[in-house]
Design a protein around this motif. Structure first.
Motif, PDB file in Angstrom:
ATOM      1  N   SER A 105       4.200  20.428  -3.971  1.00 33.27           N
ATOM      2  CA  SER A 105       4.932  19.160  -3.926  1.00 33.27           C
ATOM      3  C   SER A 105       5.523  18.987  -2.536  1.00 33.27           C
ATOM      4  CB  SER A 105       6.065  19.162  -4.956  1.00 33.27           C
ATOM      5  OG  SER A 105       7.052  20.110  -4.566  1.00 33.27           O
ATOM      6  N   GLY A 106       6.059  17.799  -2.298  1.00 30.62           N
ATOM      7  CA  GLY A 106       6.689  17.540  -1.012  1.00 30.62           C
ATOM      8  C   GLY A 106       7.956  18.362  -0.830  1.00 30.62           C
ATOM      9  N   GLY A 107       8.745  18.415  -1.885  1.00 33.19           N
ATOM     10  CA  GLY A 107       9.981  19.181  -1.818  1.00 33.19           C
ATOM     11  C   GLY A 107       9.707  20.643  -1.473  1.00 33.19           C
ATOM     12  N   ASN A 110       8.689  21.044   2.142  1.00 33.42           N
ATOM     13  CA  ASN A 110       9.880  20.982   3.002  1.00 33.42           C
ATOM     14  C   ASN A 110      10.722  22.246   2.890  1.00 33.42           C
ATOM     15  OD1 ASN A 110       9.471  18.512   4.236  1.00 33.42           O
ATOM     16  ND2 ASN A 110      10.376  17.372   2.531  1.00 33.42           N
ATOM     17  N   PHE A 139      15.162  11.236   3.101  1.00 35.60           N
ATOM     18  CA  PHE A 139      14.844  11.869   1.813  1.00 35.60           C
ATOM     19  C   PHE A 139      13.846  12.993   2.030  1.00 35.60           C
ATOM     20  CE2 PHE A 139      12.503  12.423  -2.147  1.00 35.60           C
ATOM     21  CZ  PHE A 139      13.548  12.591  -3.041  1.00 35.60           C
ATOM     22  N   HIS A 140      14.174  14.181   1.529  1.00 33.19           N
ATOM     23  CA  HIS A 140      13.281  15.320   1.740  1.00 33.19           C
ATOM     24  C   HIS A 140      12.949  16.078   0.467  1.00 33.19           C
ATOM     25  CE1 HIS A 140      13.511  14.582   5.993  1.00 33.19           C
ATOM     26  NE2 HIS A 140      14.818  14.661   5.973  1.00 33.19           N
ATOM     27  N   GLY A 141      13.402  15.588  -0.683  1.00 32.65           N
ATOM     28  CA  GLY A 141      13.075  16.261  -1.936  1.00 32.65           C
ATOM     29  C   GLY A 141      14.325  16.529  -2.752  1.00 32.65           C
ATOM     30  N   GLU A 191      11.829  12.012   9.090  1.00 35.49           N
ATOM     31  CA  GLU A 191      10.674  11.258   8.605  1.00 35.49           C
ATOM     32  C   GLU A 191      10.315  10.259   9.711  1.00 35.49           C
ATOM     33  OE1 GLU A 191      11.450   9.598   4.363  1.00 35.49           O
ATOM     34  OE2 GLU A 191      13.385  10.210   5.153  1.00 35.49           O
ATOM     35  N   GLU A 196      11.919   6.454   1.321  1.00 38.29           N
ATOM     36  CA  GLU A 196      12.909   6.157   0.276  1.00 38.29           C
ATOM     37  C   GLU A 196      14.117   5.420   0.846  1.00 38.29           C
ATOM     38  OE1 GLU A 196      12.135   6.939  -2.957  1.00 38.29           O
ATOM     39  OE2 GLU A 196      10.271   7.584  -2.018  1.00 38.29           O
ATOM     40  N   ASP A 224       8.734  15.290   8.473  1.00 38.80           N
ATOM     41  CA  ASP A 224       8.446  15.171   7.051  1.00 38.80           C
ATOM     42  C   ASP A 224       7.525  13.970   6.877  1.00 38.80           C
ATOM     43  OD1 ASP A 224       8.330  14.591   4.376  1.00 38.80           O
ATOM     44  OD2 ASP A 224      10.476  14.878   3.996  1.00 38.80           O
ATOM     45  N   VAL A 226       5.601  13.581   4.199  1.00 35.25           N
ATOM     46  CA  VAL A 226       5.221  13.595   2.791  1.00 35.25           C
ATOM     47  C   VAL A 226       4.821  12.185   2.339  1.00 35.25           C
ATOM     48  CG1 VAL A 226       6.098  13.943   0.440  1.00 35.25           C
ATOM     49  CG2 VAL A 226       6.539  15.656   2.213  1.00 35.25           C
ATOM     50  N   GLN A 227       5.533  11.182   2.851  1.00 37.99           N
ATOM     51  CA  GLN A 227       5.211   9.801   2.471  1.00 37.99           C
ATOM     52  C   GLN A 227       4.356   9.102   3.533  1.00 37.99           C
ATOM     53  OE1 GLN A 227       7.500   5.951   0.477  1.00 37.99           O
ATOM     54  NE2 GLN A 227       8.365   7.964   0.401  1.00 37.99           N
ATOM     55  N   LYS A 253       2.404  14.108  -1.447  1.00 37.96           N
ATOM     56  CA  LYS A 253       2.065  12.816  -2.040  1.00 37.96           C
ATOM     57  C   LYS A 253       0.563  12.497  -1.997  1.00 37.96           C
ATOM     58  CE  LYS A 253       6.410  10.531  -2.539  1.00 37.96           C
ATOM     59  NZ  LYS A 253       7.576  10.871  -1.745  1.00 37.96           N
TER      60      LYS A 253
HETATM   61  C1  LIG Z   1       8.583  11.974  -1.979  1.00 43.94           C
HETATM   62  C2  LIG Z   1       9.126  12.635  -0.786  1.00 43.94           C
HETATM   63  C3  LIG Z   1       9.537  13.982  -0.795  1.00 43.94           C
HETATM   64  C4  LIG Z   1       9.575  14.802  -2.061  1.00 43.94           C
HETATM   65  O1  LIG Z   1       8.315  15.066  -2.579  1.00 43.94           O
HETATM   66  P1  LIG Z   1       8.174  15.649  -4.057  1.00 43.94           P
HETATM   67  O2  LIG Z   1       6.694  15.833  -4.220  1.00 43.94           O
HETATM   68  O3  LIG Z   1       8.774  14.656  -4.987  1.00 43.94           O
HETATM   69  O4  LIG Z   1       8.912  16.941  -4.085  1.00 43.94           O
HETATM   70  C5  LIG Z   1       9.950  14.549   0.384  1.00 43.94           C
HETATM   71  N1  LIG Z   1       9.979  13.842   1.532  1.00 43.94           N
HETATM   72  C6  LIG Z   1       9.589  12.566   1.582  1.00 43.94           C
HETATM   73  C7  LIG Z   1       9.630  11.845   2.884  1.00 43.94           C
HETATM   74  C8  LIG Z   1       9.170  11.901   0.432  1.00 43.94           C
HETATM   75  O5  LIG Z   1       8.834  10.611   0.470  1.00 43.94           O
END
Ligand SMILES: *Cc1c(COP(=O)(O)O)cnc(C)c1O
Length: 403
Positions: A105-107, A110, A139-141, A191, A196, A224, A226-227, A253
């Protein structure tokens, strides 16, 4: 019990109440269309929150999953596996990275990144160099460490004491970072496009400035993505768009296109600090997840797919601007590629959720990013006809709210 006896009401009887899901239950998806239990059809502009980057049931992804499913599902990290090594090779080939750590997962990606930054500083500079600078509204998780690094205090409320050594600066304000950064800083975490927090792109000068500050203070720059990663901005990773290379990058993601996987990318030198036994994950690098992610990256990294993101972005922006102006809905449409946010105007302030709900009722799924931003994160290969249809439905929803 058969599936059609399941109802949304049952959710509240058996689930921890941390979510408030929509009243309908989707049961099928194809491309950028989704159907619920009642057979109602939706155009999907939400993409499962920037996850289903190739839409639903993409034949290539279904093929990769089925193919791997007949071979081997899971081994644990006591052994390695072919899909994981292949995917790591591909990610290294296509980015700055030389080493990859897989998570789910993203969390978790991170969490690995922040632990690596701490340990790298500890090894090379000693324990005083442990401070992490992050940004308000980021937002990082939701793990305790990642939620503490994240810049939204409401997500930490009631979960304290939080891990220490974390400071928050203001996004897109380099001076606010200069005030906090010191020889104690081990990493700056950002990010490149805040998702978010309201779909807010980083200023190129800000991100370049962070790179310079990190170099001056021997701190690692962590992006980060993730998004923002996996084609979302029209580049495989947003750092390539900005021309600012981080030391550590996290991705999740869209990486699995809907199959859970996350990854942390870094250089060979930095990676040394996660030596044998220092970190791990039971599922990380799972063959099923890596086989699917391999296909996602193979498709998304094609130049014509990335170009298609930039073209679709324009169609979306034009459409949203037109609707935004007509109904005085948006002050601004911002974002990069297919991560777009319509910032609600004064008249509509605080009503993002209401817009989301009305849109779903008209048959188009959208997202919010806070109370004042309507967010879109559709499939990167959404057909133009679906964009048009979805925007028409979105306009209907807005028109209905106007009354
Ligand atoms: C969604 C998100 C996360 C968390 O990812 P998860 O898979 O929900 O743990 C971390 N950082 C960013 C920038 C995100 O958008």
């Amino acid at each position: 019990m058969t599936n059609n006896t399941i109802t949304r009401e049952m959710f509240d009887d058996v689930m921890v109440p941390n979510y408030a899901p929509a009243s309908m239950i989707p049961v099928k998806g194809r491309g950028s269309r989704v159907w619920d239990q009642e057979g109602n059809e939706y155009v999907d502009f939400a993409g499962g929150i920037a996850v289903t980057a190739l839409g639903h049931a993409h034949p290539g992804l279904v093929g990769a999953l089925k193919d791997q499913a007949t071979k081997i599902w899971h081994l644990s990290n006591v052994m390695t596996n072919e899909p994981a090594i292949h995917l790591a090779q591909t990610l290294c080939h296509l980015t700055f990275a030389e080493r990859v750590f897989f998570a789910n997962s993203g969390g978790e990606a991170n969490e690995a990144a922040f632990k690596l930054a701490r340990r790298h500083a500890w090894q090379h500079h000693g324990e005083d160099k442990h401070e992490i600078i992050a940004f308000r509204n980021s937002f990082h998780g939701r793990t305790l460490f990642t939620v503490s690094v994240g810049g939204q205090p409401k997500y930490l409320e009631g979960f304290e004491p939080a891990p220490g050594g974390i400071r928050h600066a203001e996004f897109n304000n380099l001076d606010s970072v200069k005030e906090l950064i010191s020889s104690k800083t081990c990493a700056v975490v950002v990010e490149p496009v805040q998702g978010e927090g309201g779909v807010l792109p980083g200023d190129p000068e800000f991100l370049k400035g962070l790179r310079e500050l990190c170099d001056e203070h021997d701190a690692l720059l962590v992006f980060d993505e993730v998004q923002s990663g996996v084609g979302r901005t029209g580049h495989l990773y947003a750092y390539q768009h900005y021309g600012v290379t981080p030391d550590i990058l996290t991705t999740a993601k869209a990486l699995g296109g809907g199959f859970p996987i996350g990854a942390m990318l870094t250089t060979a030198e930095i990676a040394q600090s996660l030596s044998v036994g220092t970190h791990g994950s039971t599922y990380g690098g799972n063959p099923l997840a890596c086989a699917v992610a391999q296909r996602v990256i193979d498709v998304v990294s094609q130049p014509e797919v990335l170009k298609g993101v930039r073209e679709r972005s324009k169609t979306f922006r034009d459409g949203l601007k037109w609707i935004g102006d007509k109904y005085d809905l948006f002050d601004e449409v911002r974002g990069e590629g297919l991560l777009l946010g319509g910032v609600l105007s004064e008249t509509w302030k605080g009503r993002a959720k209401e817009v989301l709900k009305a849109a779903a009722e008209e048959g188009v799924m959208v997202l919010v990013a806070g109370p004042n931003v309507v967010r879109l994160a559709p499939s990167l290969i959404i057909p133009e006809s679906d964009i048009e249809e979805g925007l028409e439905r979105f306009e209907k929803a807005v028109k209905r709210l106007v009354g």
